[in-house]
Motif scaffolding. Structure first.
Motif, short mmCIF file in Angstrom:
data_model
loop_
_atom_site.label_atom_id
_atom_site.label_comp_id
_atom_site.label_asym_id
_atom_site.label_seq_id
_atom_site.Cartn_x
_atom_site.Cartn_y
_atom_site.Cartn_z
N THR A 1 76.16 90.29 41.32
CA THR A 1 75.95 91.73 41.48
C THR A 1 75.92 92.42 40.12
O THR A 1 75.03 93.23 39.85
CB THR A 1 77.06 92.34 42.37
N VAL A 2 76.87 92.11 39.26
CA VAL A 2 76.93 92.72 37.92
C VAL A 2 75.69 92.34 37.13
O VAL A 2 75.09 93.19 36.46
CB VAL A 2 78.23 92.30 37.19
N THR A 3 75.27 91.09 37.20
CA THR A 3 74.08 90.64 36.48
C THR A 3 72.84 91.37 36.99
O THR A 3 72.00 91.81 36.21
CB THR A 3 73.90 89.12 36.65
N ALA A 4 72.74 91.53 38.30
CA ALA A 4 71.58 92.23 38.87
C ALA A 4 71.55 93.68 38.43
O ALA A 4 70.49 94.21 38.09
CB ALA A 4 71.61 92.14 40.39
N LEU A 5 72.69 94.34 38.44
CA LEU A 5 72.74 95.73 38.01
C LEU A 5 72.39 95.86 36.53
O LEU A 5 71.66 96.75 36.13
CB LEU A 5 74.11 96.34 38.29
N ALA A 6 72.93 94.98 35.71
CA ALA A 6 72.66 95.03 34.28
C ALA A 6 71.19 94.76 33.99
O ALA A 6 70.62 95.32 33.07
CB ALA A 6 73.54 94.02 33.55
N ALA A 7 70.57 93.91 34.79
CA ALA A 7 69.16 93.60 34.59
C ALA A 7 68.28 94.82 34.84
O ALA A 7 67.19 94.92 34.29
CB ALA A 7 68.74 92.45 35.49
N GLU A 8 68.72 95.74 35.66
CA GLU A 8 67.92 96.92 35.99
C GLU A 8 68.16 98.08 35.03
O GLU A 8 67.42 99.05 35.06
CB GLU A 8 68.21 97.36 37.43
N LEU A 9 69.18 98.02 34.19
CA LEU A 9 69.45 99.10 33.26
C LEU A 9 68.37 99.14 32.18
O LEU A 9 67.96 98.10 31.67
CB LEU A 9 70.82 98.94 32.61
N ILE A 10 67.91 100.33 31.86
CA ILE A 10 66.90 100.46 30.82
C ILE A 10 67.54 101.06 29.57
O ILE A 10 68.59 101.70 29.63
CB ILE A 10 65.71 101.33 31.29
N ASN A 11 66.87 100.87 28.43
CA ASN A 11 67.37 101.44 27.18
C ASN A 11 66.58 102.71 26.85
O ASN A 11 65.63 103.08 27.57
CB ASN A 11 67.30 100.41 26.04
N ALA A 12 66.97 103.37 25.78
CA ALA A 12 66.36 104.66 25.41
C ALA A 12 64.87 104.53 25.12
O ALA A 12 64.08 105.41 25.48
CB ALA A 12 67.09 105.24 24.21
N GLU A 13 64.47 103.44 24.48
CA GLU A 13 63.05 103.25 24.17
C GLU A 13 62.22 103.07 25.45
O GLU A 13 61.12 103.60 25.57
CB GLU A 13 62.86 102.05 23.24
N GLN A 14 62.77 102.36 26.42
CA GLN A 14 62.08 102.19 27.70
C GLN A 14 61.98 103.54 28.42
O GLN A 14 60.95 103.86 29.01
CB GLN A 14 62.81 101.17 28.57
N ALA A 15 63.05 104.33 28.37
CA ALA A 15 63.03 105.66 28.99
C ALA A 15 61.97 106.54 28.35
O ALA A 15 61.23 107.26 29.03
CB ALA A 15 64.40 106.31 28.88
N ARG A 16 61.87 106.47 27.03
CA ARG A 16 60.86 107.26 26.30
C ARG A 16 59.46 106.84 26.73
O ARG A 16 58.59 107.68 26.96
CB ARG A 16 61.04 107.07 24.81
N SER A 17 59.24 105.55 26.87
CA SER A 17 57.93 105.03 27.28
C SER A 17 57.58 105.49 28.70
O SER A 17 56.44 105.88 28.98
CB SER A 17 57.94 103.51 27.19
#
Length: 167
Positions: A19-35
């Motif tokens: 579950t933790v791995t799946a949630l972490a895999a979906e988190l985006i970083n600031a550069e992805q958010a900007r894109s």
């Protein structure tokens, strides 16, 4: 009995790890958010800032752009988990209301329906501020809640705030 308890504990830990791995895999970083946010603004808009709002009730990035051609400010909220757009705001810095009223309430509703065909209106009214008139339309669809302000003479969008229903 002891082996059964250990096996159950091991299974629970594996489930938690997955579950933790799946949630972490979906988190985006600031550069992805900007894109992601850049896709919602006109090409050539200038990126101003990406602010990490991880400690808000709903963790997200606030991404701001400015379009020099139209003097329009944009702010897009992108969810940290999954990268969906939660909110879109635009404000035309040089688009103002008007002294003339050419459009009707029905005309304004049709302008909104060009972008949101199944809009249900909760308010469409003519306001006057600083000596100029502007229409304000509040509406919703199954996907969004929105507010738009229009010049009553030209139909130009002065402001738009759209909140997407995302889970």
């Amino acid at each position: 009995m002891k082996r059964k308890s250990i096996a159950m504990l091991a299974a629970a830990l594996c489930t938690l790890a997955i579950t933790v791995t799946a949630l972490a895999a979906e988190l985006i970083n600031a550069e992805q958010a900007r894109s992601i946010a850049a896709q919602w603004v006109p090409a050539g808009s200038t990126h101003l800032v990406t602010k990490d709002e991880s400690f808000e009730f709903v963790p997200h990035y606030d991404v701001k752009f400015y379009d020099n051609k139209t003097n329009t400010a944009y702010e897009i909220e992108v969810l940290r988990n999954g990268g969906k757009v939660r909110e879109f705001k635009m404000e035309a810095q040089t688009a103002l209301g008007s002294h003339k009223i050419v459009l009707s309430v029905n005309d304004v509703q049709n302008l909104v329906r060009k972008e949101f065909p199944n809009a249900v209106f909760t308010k469409v009214e003519l306001d006057r501020g600083d000596g100029l008139y502007e229409y304000e339309a509040d509406f919703y669809t199954p996907e969004v809640r929105g507010e738009m302000k229009f010049n009553p003479e030209t139909g130009t969008v002065i402001e738009k705030e759209i909140k997407y229903i995302v889970f």
